[in-house]
Scaffold this motif. Structure first.
Motif, short mmCIF file in Angstrom:
data_model
loop_
_atom_site.label_atom_id
_atom_site.label_comp_id
_atom_site.label_asym_id
_atom_site.label_seq_id
_atom_site.Cartn_x
_atom_site.Cartn_y
_atom_site.Cartn_z
N THR A 28 -1.91 -1.10 -3.55
CA THR A 28 -1.05 -0.76 -4.83
C THR A 28 -0.88 -2.02 -5.60
O THR A 28 -0.70 -2.41 -6.86
CB THR A 28 0.24 0.17 -4.79
N THR A 79 0.89 -1.09 0.11
CA THR A 79 0.02 0.03 -0.01
C THR A 79 0.89 1.22 0.05
O THR A 79 2.18 1.21 0.15
CB THR A 79 -0.81 0.01 1.08
N ASP A 80 0.16 2.38 -0.32
CA ASP A 80 0.80 3.71 -0.19
C ASP A 80 1.01 4.11 1.49
O ASP A 80 0.34 3.47 2.22
CB ASP A 80 0.46 4.83 -1.10
N LEU A 97 -7.37 -3.22 -6.12
CA LEU A 97 -6.67 -2.13 -6.17
C LEU A 97 -7.34 -0.86 -6.07
O LEU A 97 -8.50 -0.67 -6.42
CB LEU A 97 -5.99 -2.14 -7.79
#
Length: 557
Positions: free
Chosen positions: A221, A214-215, A239
């Motif tokens: 992601t 993930t961000d 996503l």
């Protein structure tokens, strides 16, 4: 392994660039003709450009239909050389503004063809340009130049262009060789990068556990294939979601990394338990750009651990019951015998006789409970023989249907058998006892009548038998303890029927569990391994030990 020079790609590029250059030449030529004093015939110039356009269109079609790239390249170079000569002659020869066309042809030849063709193109360019100048000077052909140079000027122009063409051929061929080498190296690096990316994807998708990146805001992601399989979802559906939306429980707070926790999640297969580890996703210089979530499905592991704990509890209860039963049975027999002797020795009135009957009846009931306990706690021998579960089940259901005790209320039995034969290595008498107890329990759960649906189907390497009633259902805490002794919810029940079911199924290396919602009925599911090889006769103790070893190996393995 290096890849060859991609001539077709360059040919496609040349076809497109040729059209752009011809258009540029046409515009510049018309501007020169109409805005300056010149002898260039506009009609002849337009015809030459039109022929070149037709050649460009022809080569565009030829490029997609003809696979011989080398011969195509030679044909195009020679054609461009001829048309460049025509344009150079029409636009004034020694006064032309388009003598740069020859260097362009030489450069194209050095890119598309071997080094020798670069020098050959330079030589042909020199011959063509020199022929135009000489033939025009000696008036063999009409001259469209404005100036009238002398012989030395013509010779000087020819010489200069000769050295210029050869120098361009030399430099262009060297640069083309470097370009080819760089192109090949680029292809090799690109192949290596693609192989590396493919290997990385294969590694990620071949992991047993799930992986999510993930961000910094927790937006997903990337997720690998095992992770998608766990959640029964597709990549496009995951996503961009927040990772917390995949789980029922809140995400753990980040005090320090790595973070480890267990979270529940809803899937199409029901609620699952996942062991989750969170680590930061960092760059090579230590900057954090997101998070990495690795997780594994612990649902079966936790279930097996609960089964082990339940087996241990049942085993302890069984041993305790055996000891207590023996201690109670002796004084109970004395009490029952003494009461019977007293009733014979004295004349009892009606009230006294009722009390004696109560003592005798309760003594018999207590003795029955103790007998069941002894049967439950006593070590059993099983005779495993290959039988058809379908026949055993059908025999039991017919006995249940014809049992007089169930004629007072209306029951409906529904059969749903998805196999014509269900072979398994079982003790037939014990397995019938399992079926009988489950059916009896289902009818007790429907005191005012109802429907019992019995299902048999194959799932993997097991036979799955389901007994689903439309009765009163069970509370969650009742479901958890339903197979423990003394858990009966029915009047007059000893609470040992389902405990014996659990014991017998475990001895067959199967499993039994209950699914229920209060007031919506209950479903008891039995899984028995399909027959592959005959089992040796084992005691319940030996079977329990081997089953626990298998479970512990799975838990710790």
């Amino acid at each position: 392994m290096s890849r060859p020079f991609d001539e077709r790609t360059w040919l496609t590029w040349l076809v497109k660039v040729r059209i752009i250059i011809i258009t540029f030449l046409f515009v510049i030529g018309l501007a020169i003709i109409r805005l300056t004093h010149t002898n260039i015939p506009e009609h002849a110039f337009t015809v030459a450009i039109a022929v070149w356009y037709l050649a460009a269109v022809f080569f565009l079609a030829l490029n997609s239909a003809w696979n011989d790239s080398r011969l195509q390249a030679r044909t195009q170079v020679l054609t461009d050389l001829a048309l460049a000569t025509a344009v150079t002659y029409i636009t004034g020869g020694i006064d032309t503004s388009f003598n740069f066309l020859y260097p362009l042809v030489i450069i194209v030849a050095s890119i598309l063809l071997p080094r020798s063709w670069a020098y050959l193109s330079a030589a042909l360019s020199f011959i063509a340009f020199g022929a135009i100048l000489d033939l025009s000077f000696y008036q063999v052909i009409p001259s469209f130049s404005v100036s009238r140079p002398d012989l030395k000027s013509v010779q000087l122009a020819v010489a200069i262009n000769f050295f210029a063409f050869m120098a361009i051929a030399y430099l262009a061929s060297n640069l083309s060789a470097k370009l080819r080498q760089v192109g090949v190296e680029l292809h090799v690096k690109n192949d290596e990068l693609q192989d590396l990316q493919a290997m990385q994807e294969n590694i990620l998708h071949s992991m047993r556990g799930g992986l999510i990146t993930t961000d910094l805001d927790g937006m997903i992601t990337m997720i690998n294939q095992p992770g998608l399989n766990f959640f029964k979802r597709k990549t496009k559906d995951v996503l961009g979601l927040r990772v917390s939306s995949l789980f029922i429980d809140p995400m753990p707070e980040a005090d320090s990394y790595p973070i480890q926790d267990e979270l529940r999640a809803n899937t199409s297969d029901g609620e699952k338990i996942f062991g989750l580890t969170i680590t930061p996703l960092s760059t090579h210089d230590g900057g954090m750009i997101g998070f990495v979530y690795t997780f594994a499905d612990l649902t079966d592991v936790r279930r097996l651990q609960n089964e082990i704990r339940q087996r241990d509890r049942l085993s302890a209860i069984g041993r305790l019951a055996s000891g207590i039963a023996h201690e109670i049975r002796n004084p109970l027999s004395s009490i029952a015998g003494s009461v019977q002797m007293l009733s014979k020795m004295a004349t009892l009135n009606d009230e006294q006789q009722v009390l004696v009957d109560i003592v005798r009846r309760e003594s018999e009931r207590l003795n029955s409970i103790i007998s069941d306990f002894l049967m439950y706690s006593r070590e059993k021998n099983y005779k495993f023989v290959q039988h058809d579960l379908l026949l055993l089940l059908e025999e039991t259901l017919r006995l249940i249907e014809n049992r007089p005790a169930y004629g007072k209320v209306e029951y409906r039995m529904v059969r749903s058998f998805e196999a014509r034969e269900a072979l398994a290595s079982v003790d037939s008498d014990r397995m019938k006892q399992v079926f009988w107890n489950l059916c009896d329990n289902a009818f007790r759960a429907m005191p005012e009548g109802g429907t019992l649906k019995v299902t048999l189907r194959a799932r993997g390497s097991n036979w799955v038998l389901s007994f689903k009633d439309s009765g009163i259902g069970l509370l969650p805490d009742q479901v958890e303890k339903i197979f423990e002794p003394f858990q009966s919810n029915f009047e007059g029940g000893t609470g040992l029927g389902l405990a014996l079911v659990y014991q017998i199924v475990q001895a067959h290396k199967g499993r039994v569990y209950a699914v229920s919602t209060l007031k919506e009925g209950a479903e008891f599911i039995v899984e028995i391994p399909q027959a592959h090889a005959a089992h040796p006769a084992l005691t319940i103790a030996e079977t329990r030990v081997s089953a626990e070893e298998a479970v512990m190996e799975r838990v710790h393995g």
